[in-house]
Design an enzyme around this catalytic site. Structure first.
Site, mmCIF file in Angstrom:
data_model
loop_
_atom_site.group_PDB
_atom_site.id
_atom_site.type_symbol
_atom_site.label_atom_id
_atom_site.label_comp_id
_atom_site.label_asym_id
_atom_site.label_seq_id
_atom_site.Cartn_x
_atom_site.Cartn_y
_atom_site.Cartn_z
ATOM 1 C CD GLU A 299 -10.585 -19.511 -1.117
ATOM 2 O OE1 GLU A 299 -10.712 -20.548 -0.466
ATOM 3 O OE2 GLU A 299 -10.132 -18.446 -0.642
ATOM 4 C CG ASP B 283 -9.267 -10.130 4.185
ATOM 5 O OD1 ASP B 283 -8.745 -11.263 4.097
ATOM 6 O OD2 ASP B 283 -10.370 -9.850 3.698
#
Lengths: 264, 407
Positions: free
Chosen positions: A49, A60
């Protein structure tokens, strides 16, 4: 057959799960990141990824926020991210690469054009954190045309009524976000992960990879017993930031060893 | 542009105003967003909810507040008759409380005990902390550390009211970054937490819900100007960061074709320099749950906004404003920091009313155009908040300039 499908078929034949490793494109700069990216398959990453840096990574935690900030400060962009994938593909034609990030840079690029350009660069799948099924219709048809998988996120809040809605767009694999939270924070118990994966399997035949809060080879191994893949992001990004490329790749090696030994 | 029978029918069932709006949030939040939507629809249909909302606006907020004819500003501007809608006289000193009353009632209805909010100038934070005190709920406010520094009195007020103020240091440490951290909190505390968004932005149903709660401003103006002048206003002027005070004033008038409607964005240091004028200087993009006009670069990276006014210092704008911009129903203009400071002083000296720096942008634009308009032109300017919180910013902006020479 797509690279992603081929990879999971081979892993199933070998009775093991995938180590899915995340790094942020362009972190800490393009050259160093390219070296880490190119080194990931040899270190044991089965699926990669690659984060697309964005100024406002709302889902995040600190490790990946800072990574995005470093990448952007060093000149990172969506264009550079695609160039890095193309560079990687010169030497590796088998390891699937999934781009992960937020929608606005893709929207700015133009969804249709982006799907074509990403496919040309050698991208296999896309995870867009802020594009739930309610809005995904503006991107998914273009991805289908370009043979790029739209990898959906399911979460602890996706109940049995919600799962079919989320999975309607899914291809490639399903990413189970194992905690309600941001990246790099808490970890779910293995019992909770097993229960969630079992529930997801009632709704899809796609491989299930589990991420969020997996930091150690032991945790990765536990997940690898319950699911088709363990995703590690913040821990690798943190190792890269604190100790450099060699340490990040060394961590990937130990995580890969954990995943590979899990079902033996 | 499309010609419409009504500008008040939006959004569609998926929360879109034309191409704007929507629900661009992480999947973890989607079930909760859908719950908020369902709960709000049920509340809207419940006369008891409406009655409690109106009761609190009257008895707690102090509504209706006056529509004040500003005689001396009118004389100074030399044209249109200027009316100030006195949102600054609300409890807590700004329009933000209207929306907070509505949403805290909704949060209680949903059984939530913990409230989070973002704040820029601190007015929404103070209003949120206030209703949390009133309803006995836990309150966490995210505020950029840059804003904490320039709005210290409001920070202290929030703490006095029992709120926890969490400083946000990422990015430019202003409103955008506070919203990022509030969303991170929400995704981490979905079970017990309600996110009380302070403006007409964010994922559906927030832009609509906040608009509905703020529409009391325009509804009152309509009744008041009819009572005072016997007719509707000729123009409406309001400042816009996210755009909630403007939307609250504008929405009840959108279908009155003779009412000219003007939104004023913050031009900061100037439109060719750092500013916060999303419609004038931005393009459509996706951030914080909705598609709207955003300040951004060619790569889709969000730009840092700048305004002397913390409440306007945001690189986006509510999606309904983006739509009203594209349909042409509302004119959007901009005012610089310097122009806003001058208007702040002018209003303070001529009317004895210290306006918020945000609202000063609207006053400044009114001053720019009033002299071009006839003396029977009725112009309503939304005085969205009071300026006590801004005195240290003003002192800094003026430096050693002798105050007496400025007005």
């Amino acid at each position: 057959m797509s690279r992603i499908a081929k990879r999971f078929e081979a892993l199933r034949a070998g009775n093991r799960a995938a180590l899915v490793s995340f790094i942020m494109a362009g972190d800490p700069d393009r050259a160093a990141c390219q070296a880490v990216l190119n080194g990931l398959p040899a270190a044991g990453a089965d699926v990669i990824e690659l984060g697309m840096p964005f100024t406002d990574p709302m889902a995040d935690g600190p490790a990946i926020q800072l990574a995005a900030g470093r990448a952007l400060a060093a000149g990172g962009s969506l264009k550079q991210t695609l160039e890095m994938v193309a560079e990687f593909r010169k030497a590796d034609r088998d390891t699937p690469i999934i781009l992960m990030g937020y929608y606005n840079p893709i929207y700015a690029w133009g969804p249709e054009k982006f799907a074509g350009d990403a496919a040309l660069a050698g991208v296999d799948g896309l995870i867009i954190v802020d594009l739930p099924p309610e809005e995904a219709g503006e991107l998914v048809p273009f991805l289908r045309s370009a043979a790029i998988d739209f990898i959906v996120l399911t979460t602890p809040t996706s109940d049995d009524a919600r799962l079919p809605v989320v999975l309607a767009n899914a291809s490639g694999f399903v990413y189970y976000v194992s905690i309600a939270g941001v990246t790099g924070t808490g970890s779910a118990t293995s019992a909770a992960i097993e229960a969630a994966v079992t529930r997801i399997r009632r709704h899809t035949a796609l491989p299930v990879c589990v991420g969020f809060g997996i930091r150690t080879p032991e945790q990765a191994a536990e997940v690898a017993r319950a699911a088709e893949g363990a995703v590690v992001g913040s821990a690798i990004v943190q190792a890269l930031a604190d100790q450099g490329p060699a340490a990040a790749l060394a961590l990937v090696e130990t995580l890969a060893a954990g995943v590979r030994a899990a079902r033996k | 542009m499309q010609s419409l029978n009504t500008y008040r029918a939006g959004p569609d069932e998926r929360g879109h105003f034309g191409i704007f709006g929507g629900r661009y949030v992480a999947e973890t939040l989607m079930p909760l967003i859908l719950q908020v939507e369902a709960a709000y629809a049920a509340a809207k249909a419940d006369p008891a909810f409406e009655a409690e909302f109106r009761e609190l606006l009257a008895q707690y907020v102090g509504r209706p507040n006056p529509l004040y004819f500003a005689r001396r500003l009118t004389e100074a501007f030399g044209g249109a008759k200027i009316f100030l809608k006195r949102e600054d006289l609300n409890h807590t000193g700004a329009h933000k409380i209207n929306n907070c009353i509505g949403q805290i009632l909704l949060a209680r209805r949903m059984g939530k005990k913990r409230i989070i909010a973002e704040t820029g100038a601190g007015q929404h934070g103070v209003a949120t902390a206030t209703v949390c005190a009133l309803f006995g709920m836990q309150c966490v406010i995210y505020m950029g550390s840059t804003d904490i520094e320039r709005q210290m009195p409001n920070v202290y007020r929030m703490k006095l009211l029992g709120a926890e103020v969490k400083p946000v240091t990422s990015g430019a440490a202003t409103l955008k970054d506070a919203m990022n951290d509030a969303l991170r909190d929400w995704v981490s505390n979905v079970d017990n937490t309600y996110y009380l968004i302070g403006t007409v932005a964010g994922p559906h149903p927030y832009p609509t819900m906040v608009r509905d709660f703020q529409s009391v401003i325009g509804e009152e103006v309509r009744a008041q100007i009819l009572a005072q002048e016997g007719r509707l206003p000729d123009s409406l002027v309001a400042c816009i960061g996210g755009g909630s005070n403007a939307m609250g004033l504008f929405h009840p008038f959108l279908d009155e074709p003779l009412v000219r409607i003007i939104g004023v964005e913050a031009a900061g240091h100037g439109l060719d320099k750092l500013h916060a004028a999303s419609l004038t200087g931005g393009k459509p993009g996706v951030l914080h749950g909705n598609r709207t006009y955003l300040l951004q670069d060619a790569d889709g990276q969000i730009a840092e906004a700048h305004s002397i006014s913390a409440g306007l210092d945001y690189p986006g704008i509510g999606p309904e404003h983006s739509w009203l911009h594209e349909t042409g129903r509302v004119e959007y203009v901009s005012i610089t920091d310097d122009e806003a400071v001058a208007a702040f002083l002018q209003c303070t000296r001529l009317e004895g009313i210290i306006p918020a720096l945000e609202s000063s942008h609207a006053i400044a634009h009114a001053g720019k155009i009033a002299s071009t308009l006839p003396k029977d032109h009725l112009m309503v300017v939304n005085l969205s908040g009071r300026g006590d919180k801004d005195v240290s910013t003003i002192a800094k902006a003026l430096g050693d300039v002798h105050l007496g020479g400025l007005v």
